[in-house]
Design an enzyme around this catalytic site. Structure first.
Site, PDB file in Angstrom:
ATOM      1  N   LEU A  33       5.338  -5.244  10.056  1.00 31.45           N
ATOM      2  CA  LEU A  33       4.459  -4.652   9.045  1.00 31.45           C
ATOM      3  C   LEU A  33       3.439  -6.053   8.512  1.00 31.45           C
ATOM      4  O   LEU A  33       3.249  -7.308   8.432  1.00 31.45           O
ATOM      5  CB  LEU A  33       5.869  -4.319   7.713  1.00 31.45           C
ATOM      6  CG  LEU A  33       6.388  -3.561   8.087  1.00 31.45           C
ATOM      7  CD1 LEU A  33       7.099  -2.940   7.308  1.00 31.45           C
ATOM      8  CD2 LEU A  33       5.687  -2.261   8.400  1.00 31.45           C
ATOM      9  N   GLY A  36      -1.560  -4.129   6.079  1.00 32.32           N
ATOM     10  CA  GLY A  36      -2.318  -2.051   5.896  1.00 32.32           C
ATOM     11  C   GLY A  36      -1.146  -1.886   6.020  1.00 32.32           C
ATOM     12  O   GLY A  36      -1.071  -0.285   5.092  1.00 32.32           O
ATOM     13  N   HIS A  37      -0.511  -2.157   6.180  1.00 30.68           N
ATOM     14  CA  HIS A  37       1.309  -0.686   6.614  1.00 30.68           C
ATOM     15  C   HIS A  37       1.608  -1.219   5.107  1.00 30.68           C
ATOM     16  O   HIS A  37       2.167   0.543   3.938  1.00 30.68           O
ATOM     17  CB  HIS A  37       2.151  -1.596   6.885  1.00 30.68           C
ATOM     18  CG  HIS A  37       2.397  -1.478   8.687  1.00 30.68           C
ATOM     19  ND1 HIS A  37       2.611  -2.783   9.299  1.00 30.68           N
ATOM     20  CD2 HIS A  37       2.446  -0.503   9.143  1.00 30.68           C
ATOM     21  CE1 HIS A  37       1.851  -2.527  10.625  1.00 30.68           C
ATOM     22  NE2 HIS A  37       2.054  -1.123  10.756  1.00 30.68           N
ATOM     23  N   GLN A  61       5.638   6.720  23.376  1.00 34.60           N
ATOM     24  CA  GLN A  61       3.632   6.973  23.115  1.00 34.60           C
ATOM     25  C   GLN A  61       2.722   5.470  23.821  1.00 34.60           C
ATOM     26  O   GLN A  61       1.288   5.474  23.408  1.00 34.60           O
ATOM     27  CB  GLN A  61       3.383   6.495  21.795  1.00 34.60           C
ATOM     28  CG  GLN A  61       3.424   5.244  20.976  1.00 34.60           C
ATOM     29  CD  GLN A  61       3.488   5.429  19.403  1.00 34.60           C
ATOM     30  OE1 GLN A  61       4.231   6.329  18.959  1.00 34.60           O
ATOM     31  NE2 GLN A  61       1.731   5.114  18.882  1.00 34.60           N
ATOM     32  N   LYS A 149      -7.341   3.735   9.727  1.00 35.53           N
ATOM     33  CA  LYS A 149      -7.583   2.877  10.818  1.00 35.53           C
ATOM     34  C   LYS A 149      -7.672   3.488  12.062  1.00 35.53           C
ATOM     35  O   LYS A 149      -8.048   3.487  13.066  1.00 35.53           O
ATOM     36  CB  LYS A 149      -6.413   1.161  10.888  1.00 35.53           C
ATOM     37  CG  LYS A 149      -5.890   0.952  12.046  1.00 35.53           C
ATOM     38  CD  LYS A 149      -7.019  -0.572  12.231  1.00 35.53           C
ATOM     39  CE  LYS A 149      -6.866  -1.310  13.772  1.00 35.53           C
ATOM     40  NZ  LYS A 149      -5.671  -1.516  14.331  1.00 35.53           N
ATOM     41  N   LYS A 184      -6.682  -5.657  10.098  1.00 39.40           N
ATOM     42  CA  LYS A 184      -5.317  -5.926  10.653  1.00 39.40           C
ATOM     43  C   LYS A 184      -4.820  -4.742  11.187  1.00 39.40           C
ATOM     44  O   LYS A 184      -4.935  -3.757  11.117  1.00 39.40           O
ATOM     45  CB  LYS A 184      -4.471  -6.051   8.715  1.00 39.40           C
ATOM     46  CG  LYS A 184      -5.098  -6.569   7.605  1.00 39.40           C
ATOM     47  CD  LYS A 184      -3.990  -7.835   7.032  1.00 39.40           C
ATOM     48  CE  LYS A 184      -4.872  -8.207   5.986  1.00 39.40           C
ATOM     49  NZ  LYS A 184      -4.113  -9.101   5.686  1.00 39.40           N
ATOM     50  N   SER A 186      -1.097  -5.235  14.042  1.00 38.86           N
ATOM     51  CA  SER A 186      -0.149  -5.773  14.279  1.00 38.86           C
ATOM     52  C   SER A 186       0.157  -6.796  15.988  1.00 38.86           C
ATOM     53  O   SER A 186      -0.047  -7.430  16.064  1.00 38.86           O
ATOM     54  CB  SER A 186       1.050  -5.195  14.627  1.00 38.86           C
ATOM     55  OG  SER A 186       1.645  -4.351  13.524  1.00 38.86           O
TER      56      SER A 186
HETATM   57  P1  AMP Z   1       1.186   1.449  13.790  1.00 36.34           P
HETATM   58  O1  AMP Z   1       2.976   0.476  13.002  1.00 36.34           O
HETATM   59  O2  AMP Z   1       0.427   0.256  14.041  1.00 36.34           O
HETATM   60  O3  AMP Z   1       1.940   3.004  14.198  1.00 36.34           O
HETATM   61  O4  AMP Z   1       0.928   1.520  12.034  1.00 36.34           O
HETATM   62  C1  AMP Z   1       1.419   3.068  11.411  1.00 36.34           C
HETATM   63  C2  AMP Z   1       0.571   3.548   9.819  1.00 36.34           C
HETATM   64  O5  AMP Z   1       0.047   1.710   9.476  1.00 36.34           O
HETATM   65  C3  AMP Z   1      -0.350   4.084  10.558  1.00 36.34           C
HETATM   66  O6  AMP Z   1      -0.373   5.016   9.684  1.00 36.34           O
HETATM   67  C4  AMP Z   1      -1.634   2.708  11.266  1.00 36.34           C
HETATM   68  O7  AMP Z   1      -3.094   3.805  10.253  1.00 36.34           O
HETATM   69  C5  AMP Z   1      -1.035   2.056   9.679  1.00 36.34           C
HETATM   70  N1  AMP Z   1      -2.096   1.047   9.470  1.00 36.34           N
HETATM   71  C6  AMP Z   1      -2.121  -0.253  10.968  1.00 36.34           C
HETATM   72  N2  AMP Z   1      -2.774  -0.949  10.060  1.00 36.34           N
HETATM   73  C7  AMP Z   1      -3.523  -0.371   9.619  1.00 36.34           C
HETATM   74  C8  AMP Z   1      -5.129  -1.033   8.446  1.00 36.34           C
HETATM   75  N3  AMP Z   1      -5.040  -2.660   8.853  1.00 36.34           N
HETATM   76  N4  AMP Z   1      -5.071  -0.576   7.384  1.00 36.34           N
HETATM   77  C9  AMP Z   1      -5.133   0.537   7.203  1.00 36.34           C
HETATM   78  N5  AMP Z   1      -3.595   1.243   7.506  1.00 36.34           N
HETATM   79  C10 AMP Z   1      -3.534   0.519   8.752  1.00 36.34           C
END
Ligand code: AMP
Length: 282
Positions: A33, A36-37, A61, A149, A184, A186
């Protein structure tokens, strides 16, 4: 804050909350995390009585040559961040809990999923739709939070919720960026210092696109040409796609009209990064 790994444990907690009339928010994530998260989790905390964060690197996925195995993971740090942000429950299942022997059902969408990232990641959105449907059924939230994002993902989830009558309100949250503009992610941890610097071309191109639209430019061709130039000037960058599409259909649009999404995926070395901006109709 509770950390559980089985569907039954989630259902048990949710049942009790629902009996007490509490409103539940869900934030699906793949962990590792960052801010963004956290922006999603904090928004969920502000709008719900209880917040569930799922942390699950969903194998279905990822394509066969993608980064499932190497995707960064750090559960202990994630737990601390979720606690600080005010989450109530972390659901962290093993793949076998989500996909037990004999699993053979999936949620498939056409159209929206074929564009943009769907072209270079053919199994990706089927995996996303299936796992998010499962998470919705397991947690039965009132609200669920997704980042802009992943703008195509957000549009797909909104469509799926409508089409399959999930009784869940979907909230999109703005992109959180590093101080220098990089969105941002991961996956930013994959970048070496030189690549980290080169990766700025994505946000630079986004910034230019936004400026052009704000200054009244309405031709997608003109906007994309200038944005591409910014990216092509960086030797470490290779464009996977950069397109302007209608936000609801994901179909290319020649002019900036209605709600449009300008989205890109760019390889920086071996790392595939995405960025975008959304322009809403006035
Ligand atoms: P992930 O862990 O990459 O699957 O992301 C989980 C959630 O966090 C998804 O809804 C992403 O769109 C959101 N997310 C990831 N990075 C960002 C970011 N930089 N700004 C806003 N939301 C984000």
């Amino acid at each position: 804050m509770n950390i559980v790994s089985t569907v039954n444990e989630v259902r048990y907690a949710v049942k009790e909350w629902k009996q007490n009339g509490l409103k539940i928010g869900l934030v699906p994530t793949m962990g590792f995390l960052h801010e963004g998260h956290l922006s999603l989790i904090k928004k969920a905390v502000s709008e719900n009585d209880r917040v569930i964060v799922s942390i699950f690197v969903n194998p279905t996925q990822f394509g066969p040559n993608e980064d499932f195995e190497t995707y960064p993971r750090d559960l202990n740090k994630d737990v601390d961040l979720c606690r600080e942000a005010g989450a109530d429950l972390i659901f962290h299942p093993e793949p076998e809990e989500m996909y037990p022997d004999g699993f053979c059902t999936s949620v498939n969408m056409t159209g929206l999923t074929d564009a943009l990232c769907g072209k270079s990641r053919p199994v990706h959105f089927q995996g996303v739709c299936t796992v998010v449907s499962k998470l919705f059924n397991i947690t039965t939230p009132d609200n669920a939070y997704f980042g802009e994002k992943d703008a195509q993902q957000l549009a797909i989830i909104r469509r799926m919720v409508k089409d399959l009558n999930f009784d869940i309100k979907i909230t999109g949250c703005p992109i959180v960026r590093e101080e220098d503009g990089l969105a941002k992610s991961s996956r930013n941890t994959y970048l070496n210092p030189e690549e980290r610097c080169a990766a700025l071309v994505l946000s630079k191109a986004v910034k230019l696109g936004v400026q052009l639209v704000e200054s009244g430019e309405t031709s997608s061709e003109v906007i994309l040409k200038q944005m591409k130039e910014v990216i092509d000037n960086e030797p470490l960058a290779r464009i996977d796609y950069i397109e302007i599409v209608d936000m609801n259909t994901m179909k290319n649009t020649d002019t900036i009209k209605g709600d449009v999404l300008c989205a890109m995926a760019v390889y920086i070395g071996k790392t595939r990064l995405i960025d975008n901006f959304i322009h809403h109709a006035d």
